[in-house]
Design a protein around this motif. Sequence first.
Motif, mmCIF file in Angstrom:
data_model
loop_
_atom_site.group_PDB
_atom_site.id
_atom_site.type_symbol
_atom_site.label_atom_id
_atom_site.label_comp_id
_atom_site.label_asym_id
_atom_site.label_seq_id
_atom_site.Cartn_x
_atom_site.Cartn_y
_atom_site.Cartn_z
ATOM 1 N N GLY A 35 128.344 -30.598 110.812
ATOM 2 C CA GLY A 35 127.879 -31.480 109.743
ATOM 3 C C GLY A 35 128.480 -32.858 109.803
ATOM 4 N N VAL A 36 128.893 -33.291 110.978
ATOM 5 C CA VAL A 36 129.515 -34.602 111.109
ATOM 6 C C VAL A 36 128.420 -35.656 111.187
ATOM 7 C CG1 VAL A 36 131.025 -36.030 112.527
ATOM 8 C CG2 VAL A 36 131.433 -33.582 112.335
ATOM 9 N N ASN A 37 128.369 -36.513 110.219
ATOM 10 C CA ASN A 37 127.320 -37.523 110.217
ATOM 11 C C ASN A 37 127.676 -38.630 109.239
ATOM 12 O OD1 ASN A 37 124.968 -38.901 110.656
ATOM 13 N ND2 ASN A 37 123.732 -37.621 109.300
ATOM 14 N N ASN A 38 128.393 -39.642 109.734
ATOM 15 C CA ASN A 38 128.717 -40.803 108.911
ATOM 16 C C ASN A 38 129.270 -40.407 107.550
ATOM 17 O OD1 ASN A 38 127.481 -43.052 110.680
ATOM 18 N ND2 ASN A 38 125.885 -41.507 110.530
ATOM 19 N N SER A 39 130.290 -39.571 107.588
ATOM 20 C CA SER A 39 130.767 -38.961 106.354
ATOM 21 C C SER A 39 131.451 -39.933 105.404
ATOM 22 C CB SER A 39 131.743 -37.825 106.695
ATOM 23 O OG SER A 39 132.755 -38.286 107.558
ATOM 24 N N SER A 40 131.793 -41.128 105.883
ATOM 25 C CA SER A 40 132.514 -42.055 105.012
ATOM 26 C C SER A 40 131.611 -43.102 104.377
ATOM 27 C CB SER A 40 133.597 -42.778 105.819
ATOM 28 O OG SER A 40 133.007 -43.662 106.746
ATOM 29 N N ILE A 87 141.897 -32.510 119.946
ATOM 30 C CA ILE A 87 141.593 -32.170 118.559
ATOM 31 C C ILE A 87 141.044 -30.750 118.489
ATOM 32 C CG2 ILE A 87 140.193 -32.764 116.555
ATOM 33 C CD1 ILE A 87 140.317 -35.638 117.415
ATOM 34 N N ILE A 88 141.675 -29.948 117.652
ATOM 35 C CA ILE A 88 141.282 -28.546 117.473
ATOM 36 C C ILE A 88 140.584 -28.408 116.134
ATOM 37 C CG2 ILE A 88 142.162 -26.198 117.227
ATOM 38 C CD1 ILE A 88 144.545 -27.039 118.976
ATOM 39 N N VAL A 89 139.339 -27.917 116.177
ATOM 40 C CA VAL A 89 138.557 -27.785 114.955
ATOM 41 C C VAL A 89 138.088 -26.346 114.797
ATOM 42 C CG1 VAL A 89 137.775 -30.178 115.082
ATOM 43 C CG2 VAL A 89 136.359 -28.379 116.076
ATOM 44 N N GLY A 90 137.732 -26.014 113.583
ATOM 45 C CA GLY A 90 137.229 -24.680 113.295
ATOM 46 C C GLY A 90 137.340 -24.393 111.816
ATOM 47 N N ALA A 91 136.638 -23.399 111.371
ATOM 48 C CA ALA A 91 136.682 -23.017 109.960
ATOM 49 C C ALA A 91 138.054 -22.443 109.620
ATOM 50 C CB ALA A 91 135.588 -21.992 109.660
ATOM 51 N N LEU A 146 136.404 -36.294 113.044
ATOM 52 C CA LEU A 146 135.621 -35.935 114.227
ATOM 53 C C LEU A 146 134.578 -36.994 114.537
ATOM 54 C CD1 LEU A 146 135.009 -32.131 113.694
ATOM 55 C CD2 LEU A 146 136.404 -33.202 115.448
ATOM 56 N N ASP A 147 133.935 -37.517 113.511
ATOM 57 C CA ASP A 147 132.925 -38.549 113.679
ATOM 58 C C ASP A 147 133.490 -39.725 114.464
ATOM 59 O OD1 ASP A 147 130.455 -39.677 113.360
ATOM 60 O OD2 ASP A 147 130.802 -40.403 111.342
ATOM 61 N N LEU A 148 134.737 -40.076 114.188
ATOM 62 C CA LEU A 148 135.369 -41.212 114.854
ATOM 63 C C LEU A 148 135.588 -40.957 116.338
ATOM 64 C CD1 LEU A 148 138.124 -42.081 112.207
ATOM 65 C CD2 LEU A 148 135.913 -43.187 112.515
ATOM 66 N N THR A 149 135.786 -39.698 116.726
ATOM 67 C CA THR A 149 136.120 -39.406 118.119
ATOM 68 C C THR A 149 134.950 -39.639 119.057
ATOM 69 O OG1 THR A 149 135.497 -37.060 117.977
ATOM 70 C CG2 THR A 149 137.754 -37.645 117.369
ATOM 71 N N ILE A 150 133.720 -39.738 118.522
ATOM 72 C CA ILE A 150 132.562 -39.986 119.368
ATOM 73 C C ILE A 150 132.744 -41.289 120.138
ATOM 74 C CG2 ILE A 150 130.065 -40.360 119.373
ATOM 75 C CD1 ILE A 150 129.914 -38.709 116.824
ATOM 76 N N GLU A 151 133.494 -42.224 119.564
ATOM 77 C CA GLU A 151 133.670 -43.532 120.180
ATOM 78 C C GLU A 151 134.777 -43.544 121.227
ATOM 79 O OE1 GLU A 151 134.526 -46.231 117.025
ATOM 80 O OE2 GLU A 151 133.032 -45.362 115.708
#
Length: 627
Positions: free
Chosen positions: A373-378, A39-43, A330-335
Amino acid sequence: MGYSIIFNDRSVGDDLNNYFIDDESKSLLYFPNSNKINIIVGANNSGKSMFMRSFMCSDIVGIDINKFEEYNTALLKAMVYIPRNINNLLDVLEFEKDVADKVKNNLDVINGIRHNLPVEKYDDFINANANLIKEFKNVKRYYIPTLRTAHSLFKLNNSVYQKIENDIFLETLTNYYKLDKKKVDVFTGIHLYKEILNSRNSKREIRESFEKFENFIGRYFFDNKKIDIVAEFNKDESLAGNNNLENICVHIEGEKDRDLFRLGDGIQAIIILMYKIFMAEDNSLIFIDEPELNLHPGMQRLFLEQITNNDDLKKKNLTYIITTHSNHFLDLTIEKDDVSIYSFTPKKTKNVEKQFSIKNVNRGNNKLLKELGVNNSSVFMANCSIWVEGISDRNYIKAFLKSYCDSTKKSYPKEDIDFAFFEYAGSNIDHYIFDDKAEKDDVEVILKDINSLAISNRIFLLADSDASEEDISKAIRLKGLQDAENDNFIPKIIWNVREIENLLTNEMWKAILIEFCNKKLVKSHEKDIFLKIEEALAEVKYSDYAKKYVGEFLEEIRNKMGKISSTFILNQSTYEVKSDGSFGTIINKRELSELVFNQNFSWEVLSENKEIETLTTEIYDFITQKN
């Protein structure tokens, strides 16, 4: 995947020369630590999409980074035995574009003078050489760009709508980015109608792939009913020159047919993504730009869970390279264990072409996710939320719910749609429950905040009693939390056990305890150890330790199991051993919860503990609003 990707060919231009790994001074030579899902992330404007397009069109080779040093060491040891006039033909490897050629050359040289080498040196080299390189020359590549649609396109011509035959999305992309269509199969969705028509009338293996795709759509979007996705065709009208006929229709068992264009945008979006993935050739590379487009967080979870866990897709051995702006994704990928994350940021440079820095973030390193800012966004996009202390509690609840639903034939609630988890560890609520220094004012503020949040999102909060019997102030706080219950806020305090791990029954421990035993002893005495586990659990009951630390239960099991060859079978490192000689909680709570989750315990086993049965049914009824 487990390889670092080396870019052999820069024929797509000099774009890759503008990328740098971390703070290295040399431009990009390789893409490190690639995984099954990358996964590629960035602004915006951080070079993500340009990099992906260069990646997909380049000649690449993979090197197993874990075997790289082993290979060089084995080669150097072998070179000692090789005549001097041969040495200059052998190369110690570095990360560079012709590394695959050097590996092949080295193997040819070593095999050619094998008689000069001691057997063990030759064997060491051959073993180190095996699977070091992964070739991608004949690997199919698919690209799903952001410019995509599930619809055929039409234009108005003399008051008649006529279908646009050309894939103008693809032509636009090719014009702008000079995509090499010989290397990459670009799927915009515009020809989805023709693809479905061809898939249904193709050879057996393609038809079978399409049927698996239909089964997936039917299961998740049409209540597990049998469906047929059909590209409708009127032969007579077509022969008469009417090309305004293309329509994709979903035939649903026992229901009225649905036209694809009348379905929601989210279902259409997931169809575009999953169709091409299900139809992809085995071992392919799948490049996707922003899969979250038009997808609710629950759909994003579904997409990620399918590409990681779907049995049909796992057999395909696909590798994904994905760009995203989705915090939730991204939040999901922690698992996930099989995900690598790469952060792209512009470098600060003067008087040169724009350059970009790439950082690889390994599993367990959540710093980047927090920065983004990834924190239980859903949480507040779902119908309700289940608040748990951390990911281990989350795993237990998911395991319990899945088993309960399988047993009762009830539909498993859709995570991030019907409900979402919120991990309160580290937040104010965690401070309120567990911190001895929590003040009365803290309590009032926290309860007020919870009530405010519950107005827009029903909350089920799970907390264990932990040391409440020894800590009067904690017991009072928990009681205050319980008293704050209302229609939208259900606090569930598990008073009868110390921690959620105390819910695990002897039958559950029997299945997982082998994982905490001495690995060397298990390797040579596995059957005996399983027998000793069974015998120990026959004497020690989990329910006798409900209010004690799990470590006390495991220490008793450890003593009952005893030793083999003067070594304790059960590792004491699994749980806390305090300085005063007493025993505390399990050390790696997440690992234990994942073992439980992956065991897929039957409801018969889980419901042996009435606490699990009550907790699970209460949560299920809360989610489905049966209160």
